[in-house]
Design a protein around this motif. Structure first.
Motif, PDB file in Angstrom:
ATOM      1  N   ARG A 125      42.046  29.458  33.377  1.00 17.70           N
ATOM      2  CA  ARG A 125      41.097  29.406  31.986  1.00 17.70           C
ATOM      3  C   ARG A 125      39.681  30.021  32.499  1.00 17.70           C
ATOM      4  O   ARG A 125      39.210  30.782  31.567  1.00 17.70           O
ATOM      5  N   LYS A 126      39.212  29.461  33.373  1.00 17.84           N
ATOM      6  CA  LYS A 126      37.671  29.622  33.618  1.00 17.84           C
ATOM      7  C   LYS A 126      37.751  30.580  34.860  1.00 17.84           C
ATOM      8  O   LYS A 126      36.718  30.786  35.612  1.00 17.84           O
ATOM      9  N   GLY A 127      38.706  31.288  35.152  1.00 15.37           N
ATOM     10  CA  GLY A 127      38.876  32.292  36.511  1.00 15.37           C
ATOM     11  C   GLY A 127      37.794  33.213  36.267  1.00 15.37           C
ATOM     12  O   GLY A 127      37.159  33.657  37.213  1.00 15.37           O
ATOM     13  N   GLY A 128      37.512  33.805  35.219  1.00 19.50           N
ATOM     14  CA  GLY A 128      36.525  34.767  35.199  1.00 19.50           C
ATOM     15  C   GLY A 128      35.313  34.253  35.244  1.00 19.50           C
ATOM     16  O   GLY A 128      34.374  34.831  36.098  1.00 19.50           O
ATOM     17  N   GLY A 129      34.984  33.118  34.720  1.00 19.09           N
ATOM     18  CA  GLY A 129      33.647  32.494  34.875  1.00 19.09           C
ATOM     19  C   GLY A 129      33.273  31.977  36.297  1.00 19.09           C
ATOM     20  O   GLY A 129      32.325  32.175  36.847  1.00 19.09           O
ATOM     21  N   GLU A 130      34.502  31.549  37.035  1.00 19.46           N
ATOM     22  CA  GLU A 130      34.346  31.283  38.596  1.00 19.46           C
ATOM     23  C   GLU A 130      33.835  32.585  39.318  1.00 19.46           C
ATOM     24  O   GLU A 130      33.074  32.554  40.095  1.00 19.46           O
ATOM     25  N   GLY A 146      26.784  35.823  40.913  1.00 22.06           N
ATOM     26  CA  GLY A 146      25.540  35.865  40.526  1.00 22.06           C
ATOM     27  C   GLY A 146      24.889  36.872  39.650  1.00 22.06           C
ATOM     28  O   GLY A 146      23.981  36.825  38.818  1.00 22.06           O
ATOM     29  N   LYS A 147      25.476  38.140  39.772  1.00 23.02           N
ATOM     30  CA  LYS A 147      25.332  39.275  39.209  1.00 23.02           C
ATOM     31  C   LYS A 147      26.586  40.097  38.875  1.00 23.02           C
ATOM     32  O   LYS A 147      27.303  40.563  39.760  1.00 23.02           O
ATOM     33  N   GLY A 148      26.855  40.251  37.563  1.00 21.98           N
ATOM     34  CA  GLY A 148      27.913  41.249  37.194  1.00 21.98           C
ATOM     35  C   GLY A 148      29.162  40.178  36.999  1.00 21.98           C
ATOM     36  O   GLY A 148      29.144  39.030  37.447  1.00 21.98           O
ATOM     37  N   SER A 149      30.353  40.688  37.253  1.00 20.14           N
ATOM     38  CA  SER A 149      31.658  39.804  36.783  1.00 20.14           C
ATOM     39  C   SER A 149      32.783  40.752  37.518  1.00 20.14           C
ATOM     40  O   SER A 149      32.506  41.788  38.336  1.00 20.14           O
ATOM     41  N   ALA A 150      33.923  40.141  37.684  1.00 17.21           N
ATOM     42  CA  ALA A 150      35.095  40.493  38.460  1.00 17.21           C
ATOM     43  C   ALA A 150      35.335  41.973  38.421  1.00 17.21           C
ATOM     44  O   ALA A 150      35.211  42.511  36.999  1.00 17.21           O
ATOM     45  N   TYR A 151      35.771  42.815  39.313  1.00 23.44           N
ATOM     46  CA  TYR A 151      36.291  44.005  39.122  1.00 23.44           C
ATOM     47  C   TYR A 151      37.380  44.604  39.764  1.00 23.44           C
ATOM     48  O   TYR A 151      38.218  45.572  39.342  1.00 23.44           O
ATOM     49  N   TYR A 152      37.799  43.930  41.020  1.00 23.87           N
ATOM     50  CA  TYR A 152      38.978  44.472  41.811  1.00 23.87           C
ATOM     51  C   TYR A 152      40.012  44.105  41.053  1.00 23.87           C
ATOM     52  O   TYR A 152      40.980  44.928  40.668  1.00 23.87           O
ATOM     53  N   ALA A 153      40.258  42.761  40.737  1.00 23.42           N
ATOM     54  CA  ALA A 153      41.507  42.391  39.869  1.00 23.42           C
ATOM     55  C   ALA A 153      41.513  42.863  38.415  1.00 23.42           C
ATOM     56  O   ALA A 153      42.907  43.275  38.109  1.00 23.42           O
ATOM     57  N   PRO A 154      40.436  42.976  38.031  1.00 23.44           N
ATOM     58  CA  PRO A 154      40.555  43.733  36.676  1.00 23.44           C
ATOM     59  C   PRO A 154      40.887  45.187  36.815  1.00 23.44           C
ATOM     60  O   PRO A 154      41.940  45.648  35.981  1.00 23.44           O
TER      61      PRO A 154
END
Ligand SMILES: NC(=O)C1=CN([C@@H]2O[C@H](COP(=O)(O)OP(=O)(O)OC[C@H]3O[C@@H](n4cnc5c(N)ncnc54)[C@H](O)[C@@H]3O)[C@@H](O)[C@H]2O)C=CC1
Ligand SMILES: O=C([O-])CC(=O)C(=O)O
Length: 315
Positions: free
Chosen positions: A215-220, A226-234
């Motif tokens: 549930r908190k995977g994106g936030g982890e 520190g800057k931006g969010s996930a992109y490889y798995a998305p």
């Protein structure tokens, strides 16, 4: 008439957009048009050229162009929307709603104008609400407007399960439903490792910890980067959906679909099990849920409804 390659446009040439472009080209799913806002220099053209120059090394055939001219969308078969801002550590996805709804409305008008027959996959957050804005603005039928969350959330869940059991990720299957937020619903009763129900292999406590981490995977990732969010798995998740559509695979995967009475919800986009094929969302699968699962899904749907209240002016 000659066969031709699919034309796949990606709006938003940031981290997720460019990574998606690379994966689409590597898999030869189509030619790619990357679209982003005009800037003084031309980073979108630069990124597209850099991606294209990987093609002789890796041996894939695809044209990749970068542009800020929306007319390049003309007759795209598919449009992927990653335009918008990403959250910062400490923020929820829902806090992006005002900024990204405005961008989504603008982008959706362009899609309707230049690519009226396209299939659209939305990634921008808060994604359940942004998919709704795209659907309402384009006026496209519901099978052609799809949001991405469940493939990614399920991938996180299966990654953590495989780590815990020390077995191959290939043998884990699961289903994460609901909104793409902290109240998403991993369905343990429908999760298996090599065909064995998960609750036979892991304790209640271990499963609860995995659910919470999912549930908190994106936030982890946001906190670690520190800057931006996930992109490889998305990006990998979007590409799985693109492939299912362009190859008419009719794959069963969770996606954000427009609901008209399924699971007793109406006029909402929410993550549910779907069949994805050449007609986009070809069906929503209604799983029997027990009371606890339905309560959890209701809670998640309510949090999506709360965000939808804020997009009124954009739809
Ligand atoms: N649904 C999901 O599972 C996921 C959603 N996301 C969301 O996807 C979005 C994009 O994430 P990133 O690519 O990491 O962000 P990013 O900041 O790297 O890229 C976003 C791009 O959108 C562009 N943009 C802004 N307004 C635009 C407009 N009107 N037209 C065209 N381009 C425009 C920006 O210039 C930027 O290049 C964020 O909202 C993020 O929260 C990210 C990962 C997973
Ligand atoms: O967490 C974010 O803001 C980006 C996202 O949706 C994800 O990685 O699941």
């Amino acid at each position: 008439m000659a066969f031709k390659r699919n034309k796949i446009a990606i709006i938003g040439a940031g981290y997720t957009g460019t990574t998606t472009a690379l994966m689409i080209a590597q898999k030869e799913l189509g030619d790619v048009v990357l679209v982003d806002i005009p800037l003084m220099r031309d980073p979108t053209k630069g990124k597209a050229l850099d991606l294209l120059e990987a093609s002789p090394v890796q041996g894939f055939n695809a044209t990749i162009i970068g542009t800020s001219d929306y007319s390049e969308l003309q007759d795209a078969d598919m449009v992927i929307v990653t335009a918008g801002i990403a959250r910062k550590p400490g923020m929820s996805r829902d806090e992006l709603v005002q900024t990204n709804a405005k961008i989504m409305k603008n982008v959706s008008e362009k899609i309707a104008l230049y690519a009226p027959d396209s299939y659209v996959i939305v990634l921008s957050n808060p994604v359940d609400a942004m998919t709704y804005v795209c659907f309402k603005t384009t006026g496209f039928p519901k099978n052609r407007v799809i949001g991405q969350s469940g493939v990614l959330d399920t991938a996180r869940f299966t990654t953590f399960v495989a780590q815990e059991l020390d077995v191959s990720v290939e043998d884990i299957s699961g289903f994460v439903l609901g909104g793409h937020g902290d109240s998403m619903v991993p369905l343990i009763r429908y999760s298996y490792a090599g065909g064995i129900p998960l609750d036979r292999l892991l304790s209640k406590e271990k499963i609860a910890a995995i659910v919470e981490r999912t549930r908190k995977g994106g936030g982890e990732i946001v906190n670690l980067l520190g800057k931006g969010s996930a992109y490889y798995a998305p990006a990998a998740s979007i590409v799985k959906m693109v492939e299912a559509i362009v190859k008419d695979k009719k794959r069963i995967m969770p996606s954000i679909a427009y609901l008209e009475n399924e699971y007793n919800y109406n006029n909402i986009f929410l993550g549910v099990p779907t069949v994805i094929g050449g007609n986009g969302i070809e069906g929503v699968i209604e799983l029997p849920l027990n009371a606890e699962e339905k309560d959890a899904l209701d809670l998640s749907a309510q949090s999506v409804e709360n965000v939808l209240q804020k997009v009124g002016q954009f739809v």
